[in-house]
Design a protein around this motif. Structure first.
Motif, PDB file in Angstrom:
ATOM      1  N   ILE A 144       0.389 -24.855  -6.210  1.00 55.92           N
ATOM      2  CA  ILE A 144      -0.034 -23.412  -6.705  1.00 55.92           C
ATOM      3  C   ILE A 144       0.460 -23.653  -8.154  1.00 55.92           C
ATOM      4  O   ILE A 144      -0.407 -22.490  -8.503  1.00 55.92           O
ATOM      5  CB  ILE A 144       0.475 -22.129  -5.544  1.00 55.92           C
ATOM      6  CG1 ILE A 144      -0.275 -22.878  -4.260  1.00 55.92           C
ATOM      7  CG2 ILE A 144      -0.532 -21.042  -5.843  1.00 55.92           C
ATOM      8  CD1 ILE A 144      -1.381 -23.088  -3.444  1.00 55.92           C
ATOM      9  N   ASN A 145       1.686 -23.787  -8.148  1.00 57.68           N
ATOM     10  CA  ASN A 145       1.970 -22.814  -9.461  1.00 57.68           C
ATOM     11  C   ASN A 145       0.672 -23.748 -10.536  1.00 57.68           C
ATOM     12  O   ASN A 145       0.961 -23.328 -11.922  1.00 57.68           O
ATOM     13  CB  ASN A 145       3.357 -23.604  -9.622  1.00 57.68           C
ATOM     14  CG  ASN A 145       4.643 -22.794  -9.224  1.00 57.68           C
ATOM     15  OD1 ASN A 145       4.396 -21.410  -9.942  1.00 57.68           O
ATOM     16  ND2 ASN A 145       5.407 -22.594  -8.795  1.00 57.68           N
ATOM     17  N   LYS A 146      -0.025 -24.856 -10.475  1.00 58.43           N
ATOM     18  CA  LYS A 146      -0.764 -25.134 -11.324  1.00 58.43           C
ATOM     19  C   LYS A 146      -1.787 -24.034 -11.897  1.00 58.43           C
ATOM     20  O   LYS A 146      -2.404 -23.940 -13.058  1.00 58.43           O
ATOM     21  CB  LYS A 146      -1.896 -26.191 -10.735  1.00 58.43           C
ATOM     22  CG  LYS A 146      -2.654 -25.748  -9.391  1.00 58.43           C
ATOM     23  CD  LYS A 146      -3.455 -26.682  -9.470  1.00 58.43           C
ATOM     24  CE  LYS A 146      -4.777 -26.408  -7.823  1.00 58.43           C
ATOM     25  NZ  LYS A 146      -5.387 -28.124  -7.709  1.00 58.43           N
ATOM     26  N   GLY A 150       1.222 -20.915 -19.323  1.00 62.26           N
ATOM     27  CA  GLY A 150       0.559 -21.869 -20.455  1.00 62.26           C
ATOM     28  C   GLY A 150      -0.904 -21.073 -20.349  1.00 62.26           C
ATOM     29  O   GLY A 150      -0.439 -19.584 -20.029  1.00 62.26           O
ATOM     30  N   SER A 151      -1.998 -21.833 -20.563  1.00 66.53           N
ATOM     31  CA  SER A 151      -3.046 -21.045 -21.154  1.00 66.53           C
ATOM     32  C   SER A 151      -3.924 -19.876 -20.105  1.00 66.53           C
ATOM     33  O   SER A 151      -4.116 -19.946 -19.863  1.00 66.53           O
ATOM     34  CB  SER A 151      -3.843 -22.155 -21.739  1.00 66.53           C
ATOM     35  OG  SER A 151      -4.371 -23.175 -20.570  1.00 66.53           O
TER      36      SER A 151
END
Length: 170
Positions: A144-146, A150-151
């Motif tokens: 899930i961390n994807k 970052g952006s």
């Protein structure tokens, strides 16, 4: 805009939220912001009909949700002209654009003094009950961390809200 009983509501919210999308609004007719969301839940909790929304803290609408007890979820439909409204409200910040002017949305004041839009086929007027934020250490599936960092942006705040009123476009 006609107020109806929640018991008469028979939308498929997996389809409505995930494919149609919705506008999340908070504030009053004189000062509000709106954003598009395609993540959310409708269900039953604490013996109440509830809606759950997920909003990143960096979103401008987050400030309005934090400062108001009432939030509206407006469903515009799947037509191409509505999709362009969803796309604009989901990709542009109210800090930089007047979304009402740019999209020609027509604000309508709700019974609780919040905002929906004349174009909405369905509006859920909700009162905040609970808020928490997603924490990386609480994810059982690290996949899930994807969606974060970052952006992608920060971790969402989750709001559980009681559905107080339901309106349909006449």
């Amino acid at each position: 805009m006609k107020k109806i009983s929640i018991e008469t509501l028979n939308d498929n919210f997996i389809e409505a939220i995930g494919k149609e999308w919705m506008l999340i609004s908070a504030g009053n007719k004189d000062c509000f912001n709106v954003m598009t969301a395609s993540w959310g839940c409708i269900g039953w909790l604490w013996n109440k009909p509830v809606a759950v929304i997920f909003v990143r803290p960096e979103r401008y609408t987050h400030e309005f949700i934090e400062n108001n007890d009432i939030v509206t979820l407006s469903f515009l439909g799947k037509e191409a002209n509505m999709r362009s409204i969803y796309n604009f409200c989901g990709s542009k910040s109210g800090r930089d654009y007047d979304k009402v002017e740019a999209t020609r949305l027509v604000p309508v004041e709700t019974e609780c003094g919040s905002v929906t839009f004349a174009q909405a086929r369905l509006t859920l007027e909700c009162e905040k009950l609970y808020k928490d934020n997603f924490k990386p250490e609480c994810f059982v599936s690290q996949e899930i961390n994807k969606w974060y960092g970052g952006s992608n942006g920060g971790y969402h705040d989750a709001y559980i809200m009681e559905i107080k009123n339901v309106y349909v476009n006449q």
